[in-house]
Design a protein around this motif. Sequence first.
Motif, short mmCIF file in Angstrom:
data_model
loop_
_atom_site.label_atom_id
_atom_site.label_comp_id
_atom_site.label_asym_id
_atom_site.label_seq_id
_atom_site.Cartn_x
_atom_site.Cartn_y
_atom_site.Cartn_z
N MET A 1 0.82 -1.22 0.00
CA MET A 1 0.00 0.00 0.00
C MET A 1 0.86 1.26 0.00
SD MET A 1 -2.93 -1.35 -0.10
CE MET A 1 -3.97 0.09 0.17
N GLY A 2 2.18 1.09 -0.03
CA GLY A 2 3.07 2.25 -0.09
C GLY A 2 3.47 2.81 1.26
N ARG A 3 3.12 2.10 2.32
CA ARG A 3 3.44 2.60 3.67
C ARG A 3 4.75 1.98 4.15
NH1 ARG A 3 -0.44 2.39 9.09
NH2 ARG A 3 0.90 3.71 10.39
N ASP A 4 5.65 2.81 4.68
CA ASP A 4 6.92 2.33 5.19
C ASP A 4 6.73 1.58 6.51
OD1 ASP A 4 8.27 3.49 3.07
OD2 ASP A 4 8.74 5.32 4.18
N TYR A 5 7.52 0.53 6.69
CA TYR A 5 7.54 -0.18 7.97
C TYR A 5 8.98 -0.61 8.26
CZ TYR A 5 7.57 -4.60 5.31
OH TYR A 5 7.88 -5.63 4.46
N TYR A 6 9.21 -1.04 9.49
CA TYR A 6 10.57 -1.29 9.96
C TYR A 6 10.66 -2.62 10.71
CZ TYR A 6 10.97 3.72 9.08
OH TYR A 6 10.94 4.96 8.50
N TRP A 7 11.80 -3.32 10.52
CA TRP A 7 12.15 -4.48 11.33
C TRP A 7 13.39 -4.12 12.14
CZ3 TRP A 7 9.25 -8.54 12.27
CH2 TRP A 7 8.30 -8.97 11.32
N LEU A 8 13.31 -4.36 13.45
CA LEU A 8 14.44 -4.07 14.31
C LEU A 8 15.53 -5.12 14.12
CD1 LEU A 8 15.81 -2.52 16.65
CD2 LEU A 8 14.52 -3.98 18.23
N ALA A 9 16.75 -4.66 13.95
CA ALA A 9 17.91 -5.55 13.84
C ALA A 9 19.05 -4.90 14.62
CB ALA A 9 18.29 -5.76 12.38
N GLY A 10 20.24 -5.44 14.49
CA GLY A 10 21.39 -4.86 15.17
C GLY A 10 22.32 -5.92 15.70
N LYS A 11 23.33 -5.48 16.43
CA LYS A 11 24.31 -6.41 16.98
C LYS A 11 24.65 -6.04 18.41
CE LYS A 11 28.27 -3.85 15.05
NZ LYS A 11 29.48 -3.95 14.22
N PHE A 12 25.02 -7.06 19.17
CA PHE A 12 25.37 -6.90 20.57
C PHE A 12 26.86 -6.57 20.66
CE2 PHE A 12 26.74 -8.73 24.68
CZ PHE A 12 25.90 -8.03 25.53
N VAL A 13 27.20 -5.50 21.37
CA VAL A 13 28.59 -5.05 21.49
C VAL A 13 28.99 -5.06 22.96
CG1 VAL A 13 30.23 -3.19 21.07
CG2 VAL A 13 28.38 -3.62 19.43
N ASN A 14 29.99 -5.88 23.29
CA ASN A 14 30.51 -5.96 24.65
C ASN A 14 31.72 -5.04 24.76
OD1 ASN A 14 31.28 -6.62 27.22
ND2 ASN A 14 31.90 -8.71 26.75
N MET A 15 31.62 -4.01 25.56
CA MET A 15 32.70 -3.03 25.72
C MET A 15 33.50 -3.28 27.00
SD MET A 15 30.34 0.22 24.66
CE MET A 15 29.02 -0.38 25.72
N ASP A 16 33.27 -4.42 27.63
CA ASP A 16 33.83 -4.69 28.95
C ASP A 16 34.84 -5.83 28.85
OD1 ASP A 16 34.22 -5.24 31.70
OD2 ASP A 16 32.19 -4.51 32.13
N ASN A 17 36.07 -5.57 29.20
CA ASN A 17 37.12 -6.59 29.15
C ASN A 17 37.35 -7.29 30.49
OD1 ASN A 17 37.77 -6.10 26.41
ND2 ASN A 17 38.97 -4.30 27.01
N GLY A 18 36.51 -6.97 31.47
CA GLY A 18 36.69 -7.56 32.79
C GLY A 18 36.45 -9.06 32.80
N GLU A 19 37.17 -9.76 33.67
CA GLU A 19 37.00 -11.20 33.81
C GLU A 19 36.11 -11.56 34.98
OE1 GLU A 19 40.79 -13.14 33.78
OE2 GLU A 19 41.30 -12.39 31.77
N ASP A 20 35.37 -10.55 35.48
CA ASP A 20 34.43 -10.78 36.56
C ASP A 20 32.99 -10.52 36.12
OD1 ASP A 20 34.79 -8.06 36.20
OD2 ASP A 20 34.71 -7.56 38.34
N THR A 21 32.76 -10.52 34.80
CA THR A 21 31.44 -10.18 34.26
C THR A 21 30.69 -11.43 33.83
OG1 THR A 21 32.07 -9.99 31.93
CG2 THR A 21 32.45 -8.06 33.34
N ASP A 22 29.37 -11.25 33.65
CA ASP A 22 28.56 -12.36 33.16
C ASP A 22 28.95 -12.75 31.74
OD1 ASP A 22 27.52 -9.98 32.07
OD2 ASP A 22 25.49 -10.31 32.78
N GLU A 23 29.29 -11.78 30.89
CA GLU A 23 29.67 -12.11 29.53
C GLU A 23 30.95 -12.94 29.49
OE1 GLU A 23 28.05 -11.70 26.69
OE2 GLU A 23 26.37 -10.81 27.77
#
Length: 256
Positions: A202-224
């Motif tokens: 019908m000419g109407r714009d729509y969006y799908w959410l996407a993306g990537k997970f970025v871990n900025m934490d180098n600690g060895e005491d984290t859940d990641e």
Amino acid sequence: MSKRPLILVTNDDGITAPGIRALISVMNTIGDVVVVAPDSPQSGMGHAITVNATLYIENVEIDGKQQEYSCSGTPADCVKLAVREILDRKPDICVSGINHGSNSSINVIYSGTMSAALEAGIEGIPAIGFSLLDYNWNANFEHCKPFVETITKQVLEHGLPDGVVLNVNLPNLNGEDIKGIKVCRQARANWVEEFDKRTNPMGRDYYWLAGKFVNMDNGEDTDEWALANGYVSVVPVQFDLTAHHTIQKLNTWKLN
């Protein structure tokens, strides 16, 4: 405990999800179980509650000896209704999950699984959210069960501080490959979102959410770090969002 504990079970993937069925099977070995869970998937709902629509509860029989109720609302709604309308006393513990997918790091903010646990914590109920790092609907939860049982029994034995609930994530590994359990802090990470823009017929714009997970934490005491290195991560989280360390600084501002 001298008597079998009363255990409230909920989730955000819906009452028929394999993850909650696995969680129920473990809890039936520990105590008397009452399930109040959404009647459809509610992933990513965070701490949403229903205020502009009616709520429905239906007594259902799916499997096992536990009492079960499906709810038309959100995970937080499920806990509220369980405490106020279904249970005749406060449960000894609330367990949420097992979620299909990670709720580590920043994911805790968006998680319906963890919001249900936090809602229980607000009610003064010791609570745990469990998640498996596998988004597959047919994920194998068998290797999760011993860890779920151990952590649940420890919380029942020792309790939790007021205002604190546990965020437990399990790596997607065979049981013999999991090295153990680590108590961690939440890693500093976030999602870098992208939106896939499309146009419908019908000419109407729509969006799908996407993306990537970025871990900025180098600690060895984290859940990641723990999860990446083959451990079950246990993060104590709180619903008091006050940045207490900033109050003194803000009081130096000219606010009057």
